[in-house]
Scaffold this active site. Sequence first.
Site, mmCIF file in Angstrom:
data_model
loop_
_atom_site.group_PDB
_atom_site.id
_atom_site.type_symbol
_atom_site.label_atom_id
_atom_site.label_comp_id
_atom_site.label_asym_id
_atom_site.label_seq_id
_atom_site.Cartn_x
_atom_site.Cartn_y
_atom_site.Cartn_z
ATOM 1 C CE LYS A 1 66.022 50.963 -39.143
ATOM 2 N NZ LYS A 1 65.763 50.712 -37.717
ATOM 3 C CB SER B 1 63.798 53.917 -36.286
ATOM 4 O OG SER B 1 64.501 52.702 -36.096
ATOM 5 C CB SER C 1 63.264 50.535 -34.118
ATOM 6 O OG SER C 1 63.204 51.887 -33.760
HETATM 7 N N1 GLN Z 1 61.649 54.945 -30.581
HETATM 8 C C1 GLN Z 1 62.800 54.642 -29.804
HETATM 9 C C2 GLN Z 1 63.801 55.763 -29.925
HETATM 10 O O1 GLN Z 1 63.495 56.725 -30.550
HETATM 11 C C3 GLN Z 1 63.411 53.336 -30.235
HETATM 12 C C4 GLN Z 1 64.108 53.437 -31.536
HETATM 13 C C5 GLN Z 1 64.765 52.154 -31.935
HETATM 14 O O2 GLN Z 1 64.424 51.076 -31.456
HETATM 15 N N2 GLN Z 1 65.747 52.282 -32.814
HETATM 16 O O3 GLN Z 1 64.881 55.711 -29.425
#
Ligand code: GLN
Length: 446
Positions: free
Chosen positions: A52, A127, A151
């Site tokens: 990632k 994400s 995410s």
């Molecule tokens: N969707 C959540 C956010 O926007 C979690 C994102 C994540 O786990 N990095 O914060």
Amino acid sequence: RLYLDRIERLDADLNSFVTVTAESALEQADAADARLAKGEEAPLLGVPVAQKDIFCTRGVRTACGSRMLDPFVSPYDATVVERMHAAGAVMLGKTNMDEFAMGSSNETSFYGPVRNPWDTARVPGGSSGGSAAAVGARLAPGATGTDTGGSIRQPAAFCGITGLKPTYGRVSRYGMIAFASSLDQGGPMAASAEDCGHMLNAMAGFDERDSTSLERPAEDFTAALDADLTGLRIGLPQEFFGEGLDDGIRAALDEAIRVLRERGAEIREVSLPNSHLSVPAYYVVAPAEASSNLSRFDGVRYGYRCEDPQDLLDLYTRSRGEGFGAEVKRRIMVGTHVLSAGYYDAYYLKAQKVRRVIADDFRRVFADVDLLLGPTTPELPFELGAKSADPVKMYLSDIYTIAANLAGLPAMSLPAGEVQGLPVGLQLIGNYFDEARMIGVAHQFQ
Ligand code: GLN
């Protein structure tokens, strides 16, 4: 070569990679062949993986989905990258992601959205959507992700793969670009629980360069793959099966629960009475930490700098104004607000108290059960653009995943069938350090 070829043929439609390091991948593969020929052994020797783009990679652009870091080439490797390399893995490239890991659909990336390999009109989740789509389309056998509020698990569910968020502190955050440091945790995403176990073996372990890294004896996360389920106590949090859960997802979970019961597991209903407070508490704590972490992007030290700054303040404000996207700015503003004098007690301190109450709910139920089971997401993968205009709707995508982050517990998503040609994710939440058991239970479905 097989995976590089698939990336070249298929990724134009998916946009799951932001950088493909083909030349260096082939060199690393040759080096792995040479080590194999000499009879050397390493747990991931020659296994291609994608990283990632939140993980720093020496000599390779590390942009975290942001214009702010588009010009940034890291001078060092993150611990996760370093460890996977030491285990013999071959890096194929860097995967697309929501900007600074803020999002649930991969639509906030500076490099454009990622598409779901099951249906390219739909999002892959976020994400870590690039990693999930890449593994889902078999452009890589495994990829890394990070999970601050879901995410790893939510995109794994949306792309029909397995993803695991370890206990907070298991995997070093050194070189992993910080979003919300008390919640961020790196973990594996792969086609099976077993593969996740092998990847986690390579990724996890104490690192003195991360002050929240845990000192624990080395562990084999594939040790419980053939465990007997007789007498295993699995709890179903009733709050995870209430209103708002898609009927198809509920039916797929009922089937999985039936299988577990058949294998001897004891299924019990449990309650996490404060779980409805998870999303609101998270959207105070996470933006607060993000606003502080992202203050390092000032246009001076690294990353994007505006053209022709008039003075220092102009340099800061225009570099940040032009470098950050809308969702990141929203989080910085919310975070700065909840930390400001006069509001701190009402919002930030209150959210920290709520966080404690949520963790206590888990402590109580884990006195009676070994594992918790529920859905990963309330809905099936949605269409691109469906939630972009309404941030709160987007935030609710993580309604079942966020509590584990607030409590620091390990949790994973695994495939549990299909509904209308789309994958369903089943979530397991374990007690602290219980990853091996969780992987063993997930393995029963593969
Ligand atoms: N969707 C959540 C956010 O926007 C979690 C994102 C994540 O786990 N990095 O914060």
